[in-house]
Design a protein around this motif. Structure first.
Motif, PDB file in Angstrom:
ATOM      1  N   ASN A   1       0.640  -1.230   0.073  1.00 22.13           N
ATOM      2  CA  ASN A   1      -0.090  -0.062   0.014  1.00 22.13           C
ATOM      3  C   ASN A   1       0.960   1.074  -0.041  1.00 22.13           C
ATOM      4  O   ASN A   1       0.587   2.155  -0.876  1.00 22.13           O
ATOM      5  CB  ASN A   1      -0.818  -0.169   1.059  1.00 22.13           C
TER       6      ASN A   1
ATOM      7  N   GLN B   1      -5.835 -13.275  -3.015  1.00 20.15           N
ATOM      8  CA  GLN B   1      -7.162 -12.500  -3.815  1.00 20.15           C
ATOM      9  C   GLN B   1      -8.099 -12.040  -2.852  1.00 20.15           C
ATOM     10  O   GLN B   1      -8.535 -10.718  -2.940  1.00 20.15           O
ATOM     11  CB  GLN B   1      -7.764 -13.545  -4.600  1.00 20.15           C
TER      12      GLN B   1
ATOM     13  N   SER C   1      -8.855  -7.821  -2.392  1.00 16.93           N
ATOM     14  CA  SER C   1      -9.893  -7.523  -3.337  1.00 16.93           C
ATOM     15  C   SER C   1     -10.313  -6.227  -3.359  1.00 16.93           C
ATOM     16  O   SER C   1     -10.849  -5.773  -4.265  1.00 16.93           O
ATOM     17  CB  SER C   1     -10.962  -8.476  -2.981  1.00 16.93           C
ATOM     18  N   GLY C   2     -10.355  -5.385  -2.055  1.00 12.16           N
ATOM     19  CA  GLY C   2     -10.960  -4.017  -2.322  1.00 12.16           C
ATOM     20  C   GLY C   2     -10.100  -2.918  -2.554  1.00 12.16           C
ATOM     21  O   GLY C   2     -10.625  -1.836  -2.868  1.00 12.16           O
ATOM     22  N   TYR C   3      -8.856  -3.308  -3.084  1.00 10.01           N
ATOM     23  CA  TYR C   3      -7.856  -2.136  -3.369  1.00 10.01           C
ATOM     24  C   TYR C   3      -7.615  -2.191  -5.095  1.00 10.01           C
ATOM     25  O   TYR C   3      -6.754  -3.082  -5.373  1.00 10.01           O
ATOM     26  CB  TYR C   3      -6.719  -2.060  -2.583  1.00 10.01           C
ATOM     27  N   PRO C   4      -7.955  -1.248  -5.868  1.00 11.70           N
ATOM     28  CA  PRO C   4      -7.936  -1.686  -7.295  1.00 11.70           C
ATOM     29  C   PRO C   4      -6.285  -1.569  -7.763  1.00 11.70           C
ATOM     30  O   PRO C   4      -6.092  -2.081  -8.834  1.00 11.70           O
ATOM     31  CB  PRO C   4      -8.750  -0.403  -7.998  1.00 11.70           C
TER      32      PRO C   4
ATOM     33  N   HIS D   1      -5.649  -9.540   7.358  1.00 11.51           N
ATOM     34  CA  HIS D   1      -6.970  -9.206   6.658  1.00 11.51           C
ATOM     35  C   HIS D   1      -8.081  -9.985   7.088  1.00 11.51           C
ATOM     36  O   HIS D   1      -8.050 -11.329   7.132  1.00 11.51           O
ATOM     37  CB  HIS D   1      -6.923  -9.339   5.357  1.00 11.51           C
TER      38      HIS D   1
ATOM     39  N   GLU E   1     -10.664 -11.066   5.784  1.00 10.50           N
ATOM     40  CA  GLU E   1     -10.902 -12.513   4.924  1.00 10.50           C
ATOM     41  C   GLU E   1     -10.040 -13.607   5.011  1.00 10.50           C
ATOM     42  O   GLU E   1     -10.377 -14.764   4.817  1.00 10.50           O
ATOM     43  CB  GLU E   1     -11.182 -11.848   3.346  1.00 10.50           C
TER      44      GLU E   1
END
Length: 196
Positions: free
Chosen positions: A27, A65, A69-72, A181, A183
């Motif tokens: 990030n 994955q 998933s939430g960060y393009p 995370h 998930e």
């Protein structure tokens, strides 16, 4: 006007499992390191190193994955799954450059790997063809005044979390959900991964 190539960071690893340390680093590099996107390149099981603790390739890919998933600007990649084994970084980068000519790939490695970089396969070729970003690791000093032109150090936040610690903690029955995370934590709990 000439089309600008997409600056793609290549962050390779076993991600066994992916944790918030990986995510914070990537990030930061997207937002402050001059990269447009980062590909999490999941390393396949090395046939010459049978590692009992290494989960199946596809489960590790599934966790990556789920985590990104939430960060393009993040992408999970199984690119190395289809390369000859063992897959060397130089070969992977060359194949990526062939497959995606519109991208400019930058290798992302820790200071620990940079310290051993001259022992990698074809280190000169990697530096000649690709940019390299080195991030700090405790106990490894980087001589910034002697770095090759295409190698730069980015002072990312230091989070000392390791996948080894996470596997150990889970096997001991510890609840370390905030190291992962949500998930990824859910997948590990549901599939009962890393339990003794």
């Amino acid at each position: 006007m000439e089309e600008m190539s997409v600056k793609t960071g290549v962050f390779g690893g076993t991600f066994n499992p992916i944790h918030i340390g990986h995510l914070v680093l990537a990030n930061y590099l997207c937002e402050y390191g001059g990269l447009d996107e980062i590909w999490f390149l999941v390393s396949p099981q090395n046939p010459f190193k049978q590692n009992i603790e290494l989960l199946d390739d596809n489960i590790r890919l599934e966790m990556v994955q789920a985590a990104i998933s939430g960060y393009p600007r993040f992408q999970a990649s199984d690119f190395e799954f289809n390369l000859p084994r063992p897959s060397y970084t130089v070969d992977t980068l060359n194949r990526l450059a062939e497959a995606y000519p519109e991208r400019e790939f930058t290798l992302i490695i820790g200071a620990d790997n940079w310290a051993a970089f001259d022992r990698w396969k074809s280190p000169e070729e990697i530096i000649r063809k690709h940019a390299v970003i080195v991030y700090p690791r405790p106990g490894y000093d980087i001589q910034t005044d002697v770095l090759p032109p295409r190698v730069k150090v980015v002072n990312t936040p230091l989070l000392e979390i390791s996948s080894t610690f996470i596997r150990q903690a889970i096997s001991e029955g510890k609840d370390i959900r905030y190291f992962l995370h949500p998930e990824v934590y859910r997948i590990i709990a549901e599939k009962k991964l890393y339990q003794k």
